[in-house]
Motif scaffolding. Structure first.
Motif, PDB file in Angstrom:
ATOM      1  N   GLU B 276       2.196  -5.324  -4.799  1.00  0.00           N
ATOM      2  CA  GLU B 276       2.482  -6.888  -5.250  1.00  0.00           C
ATOM      3  C   GLU B 276       3.020  -6.567  -6.732  1.00  0.00           C
ATOM      4  O   GLU B 276       4.143  -7.561  -6.830  1.00  0.00           O
ATOM      5  N   GLY B 277       3.011  -5.585  -7.447  1.00  0.00           N
ATOM      6  CA  GLY B 277       3.852  -5.451  -8.704  1.00  0.00           C
ATOM      7  C   GLY B 277       5.051  -5.114  -8.332  1.00  0.00           C
ATOM      8  O   GLY B 277       5.940  -5.568  -8.995  1.00  0.00           O
ATOM      9  N   PHE B 278       5.386  -4.662  -7.447  1.00  0.00           N
ATOM     10  CA  PHE B 278       6.899  -4.135  -6.964  1.00  0.00           C
ATOM     11  C   PHE B 278       7.600  -5.410  -6.126  1.00  0.00           C
ATOM     12  O   PHE B 278       8.707  -5.647  -6.681  1.00  0.00           O
ATOM     13  N   VAL B 279       7.032  -5.729  -5.222  1.00  0.00           N
ATOM     14  CA  VAL B 279       7.802  -6.643  -4.294  1.00  0.00           C
ATOM     15  C   VAL B 279       7.510  -8.276  -4.216  1.00  0.00           C
ATOM     16  O   VAL B 279       7.935  -9.258  -3.962  1.00  0.00           O
ATOM     17  N   HIS B 280       6.256  -8.526  -4.891  1.00  0.00           N
ATOM     18  CA  HIS B 280       5.846  -9.897  -5.316  1.00  0.00           C
ATOM     19  C   HIS B 280       5.863 -10.582  -3.836  1.00  0.00           C
ATOM     20  O   HIS B 280       6.592 -11.802  -3.734  1.00  0.00           O
ATOM     21  N   ALA B 281       5.049  -9.981  -2.984  1.00  0.00           N
ATOM     22  CA  ALA B 281       4.722 -10.661  -1.844  1.00  0.00           C
ATOM     23  C   ALA B 281       3.758 -11.433  -1.648  1.00  0.00           C
ATOM     24  O   ALA B 281       3.497 -12.293  -0.403  1.00  0.00           O
ATOM     25  N   GLY B 282       3.274 -12.114  -2.716  1.00  0.00           N
ATOM     26  CA  GLY B 282       2.063 -13.100  -2.818  1.00  0.00           C
ATOM     27  C   GLY B 282       0.737 -12.270  -2.090  1.00  0.00           C
ATOM     28  O   GLY B 282      -0.178 -13.034  -1.568  1.00  0.00           O
ATOM     29  N   TYR B 283       0.493 -11.154  -2.454  1.00  0.00           N
ATOM     30  CA  TYR B 283      -0.557 -10.420  -2.067  1.00  0.00           C
ATOM     31  C   TYR B 283      -1.940 -10.657  -2.897  1.00  0.00           C
ATOM     32  O   TYR B 283      -1.635 -10.869  -4.104  1.00  0.00           O
ATOM     33  N   PRO B 284      -3.077 -10.868  -2.155  1.00  0.00           N
ATOM     34  CA  PRO B 284      -4.191 -11.160  -3.249  1.00  0.00           C
ATOM     35  C   PRO B 284      -4.702  -9.871  -4.180  1.00  0.00           C
ATOM     36  O   PRO B 284      -5.116  -9.139  -3.499  1.00  0.00           O
ATOM     37  N   VAL B 285      -4.236  -9.911  -5.262  1.00  0.00           N
ATOM     38  CA  VAL B 285      -4.590  -8.818  -6.105  1.00  0.00           C
ATOM     39  C   VAL B 285      -6.024  -8.783  -6.551  1.00  0.00           C
ATOM     40  O   VAL B 285      -6.237  -7.550  -7.103  1.00  0.00           O
ATOM     41  N   GLU B 286      -6.828  -9.732  -6.326  1.00  0.00           N
ATOM     42  CA  GLU B 286      -8.425  -9.595  -6.462  1.00  0.00           C
ATOM     43  C   GLU B 286      -8.980  -8.964  -5.169  1.00  0.00           C
ATOM     44  O   GLU B 286     -10.131  -8.434  -5.621  1.00  0.00           O
ATOM     45  N   ALA B 287      -8.578  -8.937  -4.261  1.00  0.00           N
ATOM     46  CA  ALA B 287      -8.831  -8.383  -2.940  1.00  0.00           C
ATOM     47  C   ALA B 287      -9.261  -7.082  -3.051  1.00  0.00           C
ATOM     48  O   ALA B 287      -8.455  -6.414  -3.585  1.00  0.00           O
ATOM     49  N   GLU B 288     -10.420  -6.570  -2.347  1.00  0.00           N
ATOM     50  CA  GLU B 288     -10.690  -5.204  -2.365  1.00  0.00           C
ATOM     51  C   GLU B 288      -9.659  -4.430  -1.207  1.00  0.00           C
ATOM     52  O   GLU B 288      -9.441  -3.075  -1.196  1.00  0.00           O
ATOM     53  N   ALA B 289      -9.566  -5.432  -0.042  1.00  0.00           N
ATOM     54  CA  ALA B 289      -8.596  -4.845   0.882  1.00  0.00           C
ATOM     55  C   ALA B 289      -7.881  -6.074   1.619  1.00  0.00           C
ATOM     56  O   ALA B 289      -8.370  -7.154   1.646  1.00  0.00           O
ATOM     57  N   ILE B 290      -6.704  -5.738   2.245  1.00  0.00           N
ATOM     58  CA  ILE B 290      -6.112  -6.750   3.134  1.00  0.00           C
ATOM     59  C   ILE B 290      -5.946  -6.101   4.447  1.00  0.00           C
ATOM     60  O   ILE B 290      -5.572  -4.893   4.681  1.00  0.00           O
ATOM     61  N   LEU B 291      -6.056  -6.811   5.374  1.00  0.00           N
ATOM     62  CA  LEU B 291      -5.432  -6.518   6.834  1.00  0.00           C
ATOM     63  C   LEU B 291      -3.975  -7.365   7.198  1.00  0.00           C
ATOM     64  O   LEU B 291      -3.847  -8.454   7.021  1.00  0.00           O
ATOM     65  N   LEU B 292      -3.002  -6.640   7.530  1.00  0.00           N
ATOM     66  CA  LEU B 292      -1.903  -7.378   8.334  1.00  0.00           C
ATOM     67  C   LEU B 292      -2.214  -7.120   9.707  1.00  0.00           C
ATOM     68  O   LEU B 292      -2.099  -5.838  10.431  1.00  0.00           O
TER      69      LEU B 292
END
Lengths: 366, 499
Positions: B276-292
């Protein structure tokens, strides 16, 4: 015989098998590796003491969520597929069955695949791991139960289709697939040239086709996939409904086509996609197209050399499915190019120094 | 580890002098372009695993297959090792040169020989870039499925040699499942064709054996791959979780629902934050994990599948689920995952990328084990994961300028791979063994299995001239460095010395 084999209890006889192999190695006595003995027509006869795997049977591990099943080689294919079916899963390569006692080990060793092969892949595309008994009577593990594994050489795929000439397959791990939710089979009246052109055109589109045959003036298609795409493709293609049992009779070589007239032998031609009909003399042969034309069965009185020259000229090969004793060829598999053959012999010398594993099954010199 | 070839452990090499080899090759293969001065050799001292650097004795850059064949024949006659290199993007040091060996660079063979839209095949020289295949096939509505992350640069010859993967393997397979035929030249200079344009070929499946053989069995000179029709549509869902274990379980639930996603990727908190810090994709930075989760195919089926997956994710306890509304948003969702490695590179001076595979059910246990190793070592670990096929890429963060940190990172990496093996997995899912994981091979395979690998090798290259010191360790190496695997408390080959 059949009944007693299909009702055997699950057993792990690896130790016993290893002892028999060690014994054969120390005495230089060759072994004929036998599971359900349903595939003897596929290859050259082996005159040797049998090494029976039918008692080495049972599913070792199956977790539907992992999409992997591990079974002992002697597990009947029917039994294994029934377990998968209970979980709405299947073997993607649609292995042929040549009798109720046919085993998963035999299926992997011979490497044959059914009508779904061009779309789903061959058996070697689903083999994730094996346990192999080597010439020294040791059970070694290669690959495993994971989808991706590139550590070491791919011994499991090398064993697939090698017909037991490099070692004894004791256990196999296979990737399995969910059964597609929808299916429909259909028949279209089309002459061969138009059917082949149609298949080339359909093949370039992402359609849910999973089997395509041509026989006797009809293009026969199977659709499998999501409800919507099967329904839409069915509407687009039209035609008459076809009983899905046709694919099973084709897979198992039980369709009426496979009844031979006196003097005929059954040949399988494996050809590149989009190969036009070969100029083989019609009066000597009848042909059934499978795999969208990549696999063709030929009932013929033509000799092997004629067929092989015709296939090799277009980049394919021909295999005889009729035993020499029944009027077929004594070299059922297309002879190898001399360089490739040299490396086959060297591999055999390395892994089977004393020529104890199914000697001569593939080729006289292997 | 010490990555230099060690004749005492990796096997003795024939005696030869650089000047003599150079003179012999110049004389016998006069058209062959040879580099031999230090300043010309320097660019070839490493592949994608830049921590390992060795100056090759000579670099050969052939333009024709006749030159390749003649070079191999001379090296065979002289007993000179040959390391084959494609684009040099490999991550396991598979193309790491030898101080006493020729580096054979195949990157000039860049011609797409043929695209056959009706047969749906592409025939390629080995130096053709992976992405260039799909670009050339696109006008026909076709593409080449395996897509390793280095696909803009890596070459198809290297892909075959390493059996390269990518994010779509669960549905579309690895390289081995998508290659129909290869032409190779053996170390003895003999050309042969393995596989066919038909769907099978008589004899042993040597084509499968050459896939992933890491340049140990022959030199790949031409490849035919199968092409697939481009899917009508691809849609991607992103789900957030407050717990890594829940995310891991959701992966299994998706498969259990009968869905085979085109791609199914997972990232943990540190990886999410770095991306998120690099590409600002709108990832949830508070989440413990994401799945795509990406589904591809015919529109109606994909929509049906997305509904099913959404239900599964809700039941699995996802805290947020988003469906990319269009192709642009889909690309944004993917951008974080696809840039995860460079993103981690921004938050740490160095990182070490692992490549283990595990059965998916073992994910929570292995992640806990990795967290424990991270705490013990004091090195942070970011996890990105091809969750659908169980292929983990833990990225170990370290600073090579700090005394001992590289060695510590390697040590943690080795232990992570041993965790994978203990969980029933593998030390490498797609990057290959190369030089990097040569010692870990001893924990995945026992001495008998390694001996059989050497027998396979001996059938093609009994003098061990192709890429020596890679892929398969010697038993001497396992005895010295490997955690030699012991069955039933019986040590195989008791005659070997152990230290």
């Amino acid at each position: 015989m059949t009944d007693s084999l299909t009702t055997l209890p699950d057993r792990d006889i690896t130790t016993h098998l290893c002892e028999q192999v060690s014994h054969a190695f120390s005495r230089h006595t060759p072994l004929r590796i036998v599971g359900g003995d349903t595939r003897a027509f596929y290859g050259r006869p082996v005159n040797a003491a049998p090494l029976h795997l039918a008692e080495h049977r049972g599913i070792v591990h199956y977790d539907p969520v992992e999409l992997v099943i591990t079974a002992r080689a002697g597990t009947p294919l029917e039994e294994l597929e029934a377990v998968l079916d209970d979980n709405h899963q299947m073997l993607g390569f649609e292995p042929p069955r040549f009798g109720p006692q046919g085993t998963i080990g035999g299926a992997v060793a011979t490497g044959l695949a059914g009508p779904r092969r061009p779309w789903a892949g061959a058996i070697r595309d689903f083999v994730l791991g094996t346990r192999v008994i080597t010439q020294h009577g040791k059970p070694l593990r290669f690959g495993g139960e994971v989808m991706k594994n590139v550590a070491g050489y791919d011994m499991s795929r090398l064993m697939t289709g090698a017909q037991g000439t490099l070692g004894v397959l004791a256990d196999v791990s296979l990737k399995v697939l969910p059964k597609p939710p929808a299916h429909h089979s259909l028949r279209l009246t089309l002459p061969l040239d138009e059917a082949l052109a149609r298949l080339a055109e359909l093949g370039r589109r992402p359609l849910p086709i999973t089997a395509a045959a041509w026989h006797d003036g009809e293009l026969l298609l199977r659709l499998e996939g999501g409800n919507s795409s099967v329904a839409a493709t069915r509407r687009e293609l039209g035609g008459e409904p076809l009983d899905a049992d046709f694919w099973t009779t084709l897979r198992d070589l039980r369709h009426d086509f496979f009844t031979l007239a006196p003097g005929q032998a059954l040949w399988r031609l494996s050809l590149p996609s989009n190969t036009p009909p070969l100029a083989l003399d019609d009066s000597h042969s009848q042909v059934l197209y499978d795999w969208a034309g990549c696999q063709r069965f030929l009932k013929t009185t033509l000799d092997g050399d004629t067929l092989r020259h015709a296939c090799q000229a277009v980049g394919g090969h021909a295999t005889c499915y009729t035993l020499a004793a029944q009027g077929g060829s004594d070299t059922p598999f297309t002879p190898l190019n001399p360089v490739v053959e040299k490396y086959h012999r060297r591999l055999k010398e390395q892994l089977d120094t004393r020529n104890i594993f199914n000697p001569g099954r593939l080729y006289a010199a292997l | 580890m010490n990555f230099l070839y060690d004749e005492a452990i990796d096997g003795a090499l024939a005696p030869f002098e650089k000047a003599d080899v150079l003179h012999d090759l110049q004389h016998n293969v006069p058209t062959l372009r040879l580099l031999h001065r230090e300043e010309d050799l320097r660019p070839f001292e490493c592949d994608g695993l830049a921590a390992y650097r060795v100056m090759p004795m000579l670099v050969a850059m052939p333009n024709t297959l006749d030159e390749v064949q003649a070079l191999l024949k001379r090296c065979h006659a002289l007993g000179v090792p040959v390391v084959t290199r494609g684009a040099g993007t490999g991550l396991s040091g598979g193309a790491l040169p030898l101080e006493r060996g020729v580096l054979l660079v195949m990157s000039r063979f860049q011609h797409i020989i043929n695209i056959d839209p009706d047969a749906r095949t592409a025939t390629l020289q080995p130096g053709v870039r992976n992405l260039a295949i799909s670009e050339a096939a696109a006008p026909y509505g076709l593409y080449y499925a395996p897509d390793p992350s280095s696909q803009i640069a890596c070459s198809i010859g290297g892909n075959v040699a390493e059996n390269a993967g990518g994010v779509h393997c669960l549905k579309y397979g690895l390289t081995v499942n998508n290659v129909m035929r290869v032409d190779v030249i053996t170390i003895e200079g003999e050309p042969m064709t393995l596989g066919a344009e038909a769907l099978d070929a008589p004899g042993f499946d040597l084509l499968a054996l050459f896939n992933g053989s890491e340049g140990m069995l022959g030199v790949i000179t031409e490849i035919t791959v199968k092409l697939l029709p481009l899917p009508e549509v691809a849609k991607v869902l992103m789900a957030s979780f407050d717990d890594v274990e829940k995310a891991g379980k959701a992966v299994g639930d998706i498969i259990a629902a009968g869905i085979i996603p085109g791609g199914l990727e997972m990232m943990d908190k540190l990886a999410i934050q770095a991306a998120e810090g690099f590409v600002h994709a709108g990832y949830p930075v508070e989440a413990e994990a994401i799945l795509l989760c990406e589904l591809d195919g015919v529109l109606a089926d994909v929509d049906e599948g997305c509904d099913t997956v959404r239900g599964v994710l809700e039941n699995a306890g996802a805290t947020d689920i988003r469906l990319a509304r269009n192709a642009t948003e889909r690309a944004v969702f993917w951008s974080g995952r696809k840039n995860a490695f460079p993103a981690v590179g921004r938050i740490s001076p160095d990182y070490y990328c692992m490549d283990g595979t595990i059965p998916r059910r073992e994910l929570p246990r292995v992640l806990n084990g990795i967290a424990e190793l991270s705490r013990e070592s004091g090195l942070r670990v970011a996890n990105v994961f091809h969750a659908g096929d169980g292929n983990m890429h833990p990225l170990i963060l370290f600073d090579a300028n700090r005394e001992g940190e590289l060695a510590l990172a390697e040590d943690v990496g080795g232990k992570i791979l041993e965790l994978c093996v203990a969980a029933g997995g593998s030390i490498t899912g797609e990057h290959g063994v190369g030089r990097e994981k040569i010692n870990q091979m001893c924990s995945q395979f026992d001495a008998d299995e390694i001996t059989l690998f050497h027998a396979l090798k001996a059938a093609f290259d009994p003098q061990r001239l192709l890429n020596p010191g890679k892929n398969i360790p010697t038993l001497a190496r396992c005895a010295e460095f490997g955690a030699m695997h012991v069955h039933n408390n019986e040590l195989a080959h008791p005659e070997l010395p152990r230290f």
